[in-house]
Motif scaffolding. Structure first.
Motif, PDB file in Angstrom:
ATOM      1  N   HIS A   1      92.624  36.322  31.890  1.00  0.00           N
ATOM      2  CA  HIS A   1      91.218  36.236  32.300  1.00  0.00           C
ATOM      3  C   HIS A   1      90.340  36.192  31.056  1.00  0.00           C
ATOM      4  CE1 HIS A   1      91.958  36.941  36.595  1.00  0.00           C
ATOM      5  NE2 HIS A   1      93.002  37.618  36.165  1.00  0.00           N
ATOM      6  N   VAL A   2      89.530  35.170  30.963  1.00  0.00           N
ATOM      7  CA  VAL A   2      88.649  34.991  29.796  1.00  0.00           C
ATOM      8  C   VAL A   2      87.219  34.986  30.336  1.00  0.00           C
ATOM      9  CG1 VAL A   2      88.096  33.464  27.843  1.00  0.00           C
ATOM     10  CG2 VAL A   2      90.451  33.599  28.670  1.00  0.00           C
ATOM     11  N   ASN A   3      86.648  36.206  30.506  1.00  0.00           N
ATOM     12  CA  ASN A   3      85.388  36.255  31.261  1.00  0.00           C
ATOM     13  C   ASN A   3      84.391  37.311  30.783  1.00  0.00           C
ATOM     14  OD1 ASN A   3      86.268  38.737  32.301  1.00  0.00           O
ATOM     15  ND2 ASN A   3      87.321  37.755  34.006  1.00  0.00           N
ATOM     16  N   GLY A   4      84.612  37.870  29.597  1.00  0.00           N
ATOM     17  CA  GLY A   4      83.653  38.851  29.065  1.00  0.00           C
ATOM     18  C   GLY A   4      83.562  40.123  29.899  1.00  0.00           C
ATOM     19  N   GLY A   5      84.592  40.369  30.733  1.00  0.00           N
ATOM     20  CA  GLY A   5      84.611  41.589  31.547  1.00  0.00           C
ATOM     21  C   GLY A   5      84.020  41.416  32.941  1.00  0.00           C
ATOM     22  N   MET A   6      83.675  40.181  33.294  1.00  0.00           N
ATOM     23  CA  MET A   6      83.040  39.891  34.586  1.00  0.00           C
ATOM     24  C   MET A   6      83.941  40.281  35.760  1.00  0.00           C
ATOM     25  SD  MET A   6      81.810  36.065  35.410  1.00  0.00           S
ATOM     26  CE  MET A   6      80.865  35.604  36.843  1.00  0.00           C
ATOM     27  N   TYR A   7      85.243  40.095  35.568  1.00  0.00           N
ATOM     28  CA  TYR A   7      86.227  40.488  36.585  1.00  0.00           C
ATOM     29  C   TYR A   7      87.386  41.116  35.850  1.00  0.00           C
ATOM     30  CZ  TYR A   7      90.156  40.102  39.799  1.00  0.00           C
ATOM     31  OH  TYR A   7      91.252  40.377  40.565  1.00  0.00           O
ATOM     32  N   MET A   8      87.833  42.283  36.361  1.00  0.00           N
ATOM     33  CA  MET A   8      88.999  42.929  35.718  1.00  0.00           C
ATOM     34  C   MET A   8      89.772  43.696  36.754  1.00  0.00           C
ATOM     35  SD  MET A   8      87.019  45.832  33.435  1.00  0.00           S
ATOM     36  CE  MET A   8      85.836  44.772  32.613  1.00  0.00           C
TER      37      MET A   8
ATOM     38  N   PHE B   1      74.797  35.818  34.523  1.00  0.00           N
ATOM     39  CA  PHE B   1      74.627  36.493  33.239  1.00  0.00           C
ATOM     40  C   PHE B   1      74.626  38.013  33.428  1.00  0.00           C
ATOM     41  CE2 PHE B   1      72.414  37.820  29.414  1.00  0.00           C
ATOM     42  CZ  PHE B   1      73.011  37.033  28.458  1.00  0.00           C
ATOM     43  N   LYS B   2      73.908  38.462  34.492  1.00  0.00           N
ATOM     44  CA  LYS B   2      73.790  39.905  34.755  1.00  0.00           C
ATOM     45  C   LYS B   2      75.140  40.539  35.067  1.00  0.00           C
ATOM     46  CE  LYS B   2      69.508  39.501  37.100  1.00  0.00           C
ATOM     47  NZ  LYS B   2      68.992  39.599  38.451  1.00  0.00           N
ATOM     48  N   ALA B   3      76.074  39.716  35.574  1.00  0.00           N
ATOM     49  CA  ALA B   3      77.387  40.252  35.983  1.00  0.00           C
ATOM     50  C   ALA B   3      78.391  40.320  34.828  1.00  0.00           C
ATOM     51  CB  ALA B   3      77.951  39.381  37.110  1.00  0.00           C
ATOM     52  N   ILE B   4      77.965  39.900  33.622  1.00  0.00           N
ATOM     53  CA  ILE B   4      78.919  39.865  32.490  1.00  0.00           C
ATOM     54  C   ILE B   4      78.671  41.070  31.574  1.00  0.00           C
ATOM     55  CG2 ILE B   4      79.784  38.504  30.536  1.00  0.00           C
ATOM     56  CD1 ILE B   4      78.576  36.009  31.953  1.00  0.00           C
TER      57      ILE B   4
END
Ligand code: NAP
Length: 256
Positions: free
Chosen positions: A249-256, A214-217
């Motif tokens: 990528h569908v990740n709320g910005g977790m990886y870009m 959660f903290k990484a999103i």
């Protein structure tokens, strides 16, 4: 609510056929519902026939044709039967969504060989076997959309998921190769890489792992199954025909 991706979109997918592996629940079921909402007939494939039947029945109420097929995607006789049955029922297959997947987590030193094999067999070999069947049918049609469900961990790695992250990174490589091999036949192959999406798979994780994720999103929330389904629908559209070998990528910005 199913979004319209572009006001100029005319060629809807009504009457197309989609095979969705692991379509009985979770992300697969949401993909099935999103495609059915656009008039696509659906073959729901799952190891668990009961949930496949339940999903197929619900899709039928949305006004499309739908069948439930019991299959283990890691078994080549099963994957051949999926396509045989779908073609018998619908006459053609425009869309394959390789969604079936499992986790068997453990740190590398403790990871059992059987857990490595199970994850690679279902996630990666299953995608290979279904794609192989799909291109036979789609090549004749000179049209196809293959959409593979990868994962953010294919790009970031994740402690405890050596098997799972390797299987998902393998799916990305497989997607690009299928894209190159079949581009001239009108078949696209693309992948969707979800981050942390609320489903039974992630519900099973320990609370402390969920909190760390959660903290990484950057968006400060977990994704929904619909978030993933929307990207799958985008790749499945006839209008997306010039896009191949890509990953959304569908990740709320977790990886870009
Ligand atoms: P899920 O709720 O566990 O659903 C997976 C479905 O696949 C289940 O219906 C399962 O059947 C079925 N399945 C398992 N093994 C199969 C096999 N050998 N052959 C055919 N079907 C099989 O998982 P999910 O969270 O929706 O995940 C769907 C996909 O998204 C997976 O590929 C997963 O790796 C990927 N993904 C998920 C997340 C996430 O945060 N949830 C993130 C990234 C990627 P049973 O009911 O019998 O188990």
């Amino acid at each position: 609510m199913i979004p319209d991706f572009h006001p100029g979109v005319k060629k809807i997918m009504r009457g197309h056929t989609a095979i969705i592996t692991g379509g009985g629940r979770g992300i697969g079921r949401a993909i099935a519902e999103s495609l059915a909402g656009r008039g696509v007939n659906i073959a729901v494939v799952d190891v668990n026939l009961d949930i496949a039947k339940e999903a197929a029945e619900a899709l039928g109420k949305m006004g499309v044709k739908s069948i439930a097929l019991k299959a283990d995607v890691s078994n080549s006789s099963d994957t051949a039967a999926i396509f045989e049955n779908a073609v018998k029922e619908f006459g053609k297959v425009e869309i394959l969504v390789n969604n079936a997947g499992i986790t068997r987590d453990g740190l590398l030193l403790r990871m059992k060989e059987e857990d490595w094999d199970a994850v690679l067999n279902i996630n990666l070999k299953g995608t290979f076997l279904c794609s192989k069947e799909a291109v036979k049918v789609m090549s004749k049609q000179r049209y196809g959309r293959i959409i593979n469900i990868a994962s953010v961990v294919a790009f970031m790695g994740n402690p405890g998921q050596a098997n799972y992250s390797a299987s998902k990174a393998g799916i990305v490589g497989l997607t690009k190769t299928v894209a190159k091999e079949y581009a001239s036949r009108g078949i696209t192959a693309n992948a969707v890489a979800p981050g942390f999406i609320t489903t039974a798979m992630t519900d099973a994780l320990p609370e402390n792992v969920k909190q760390e994720m959660f903290k990484a999103i950057p968006m400060g929330k977990f994704g929904t199954v619909e978030d993933v389904a929307n990207s799958v629908v985008f790749f499945a559209l006839p209008e997306s025909g010039y896009i191949t070998g890509q990953v959304i990528h569908v990740n709320g910005g977790m990886y870009m």
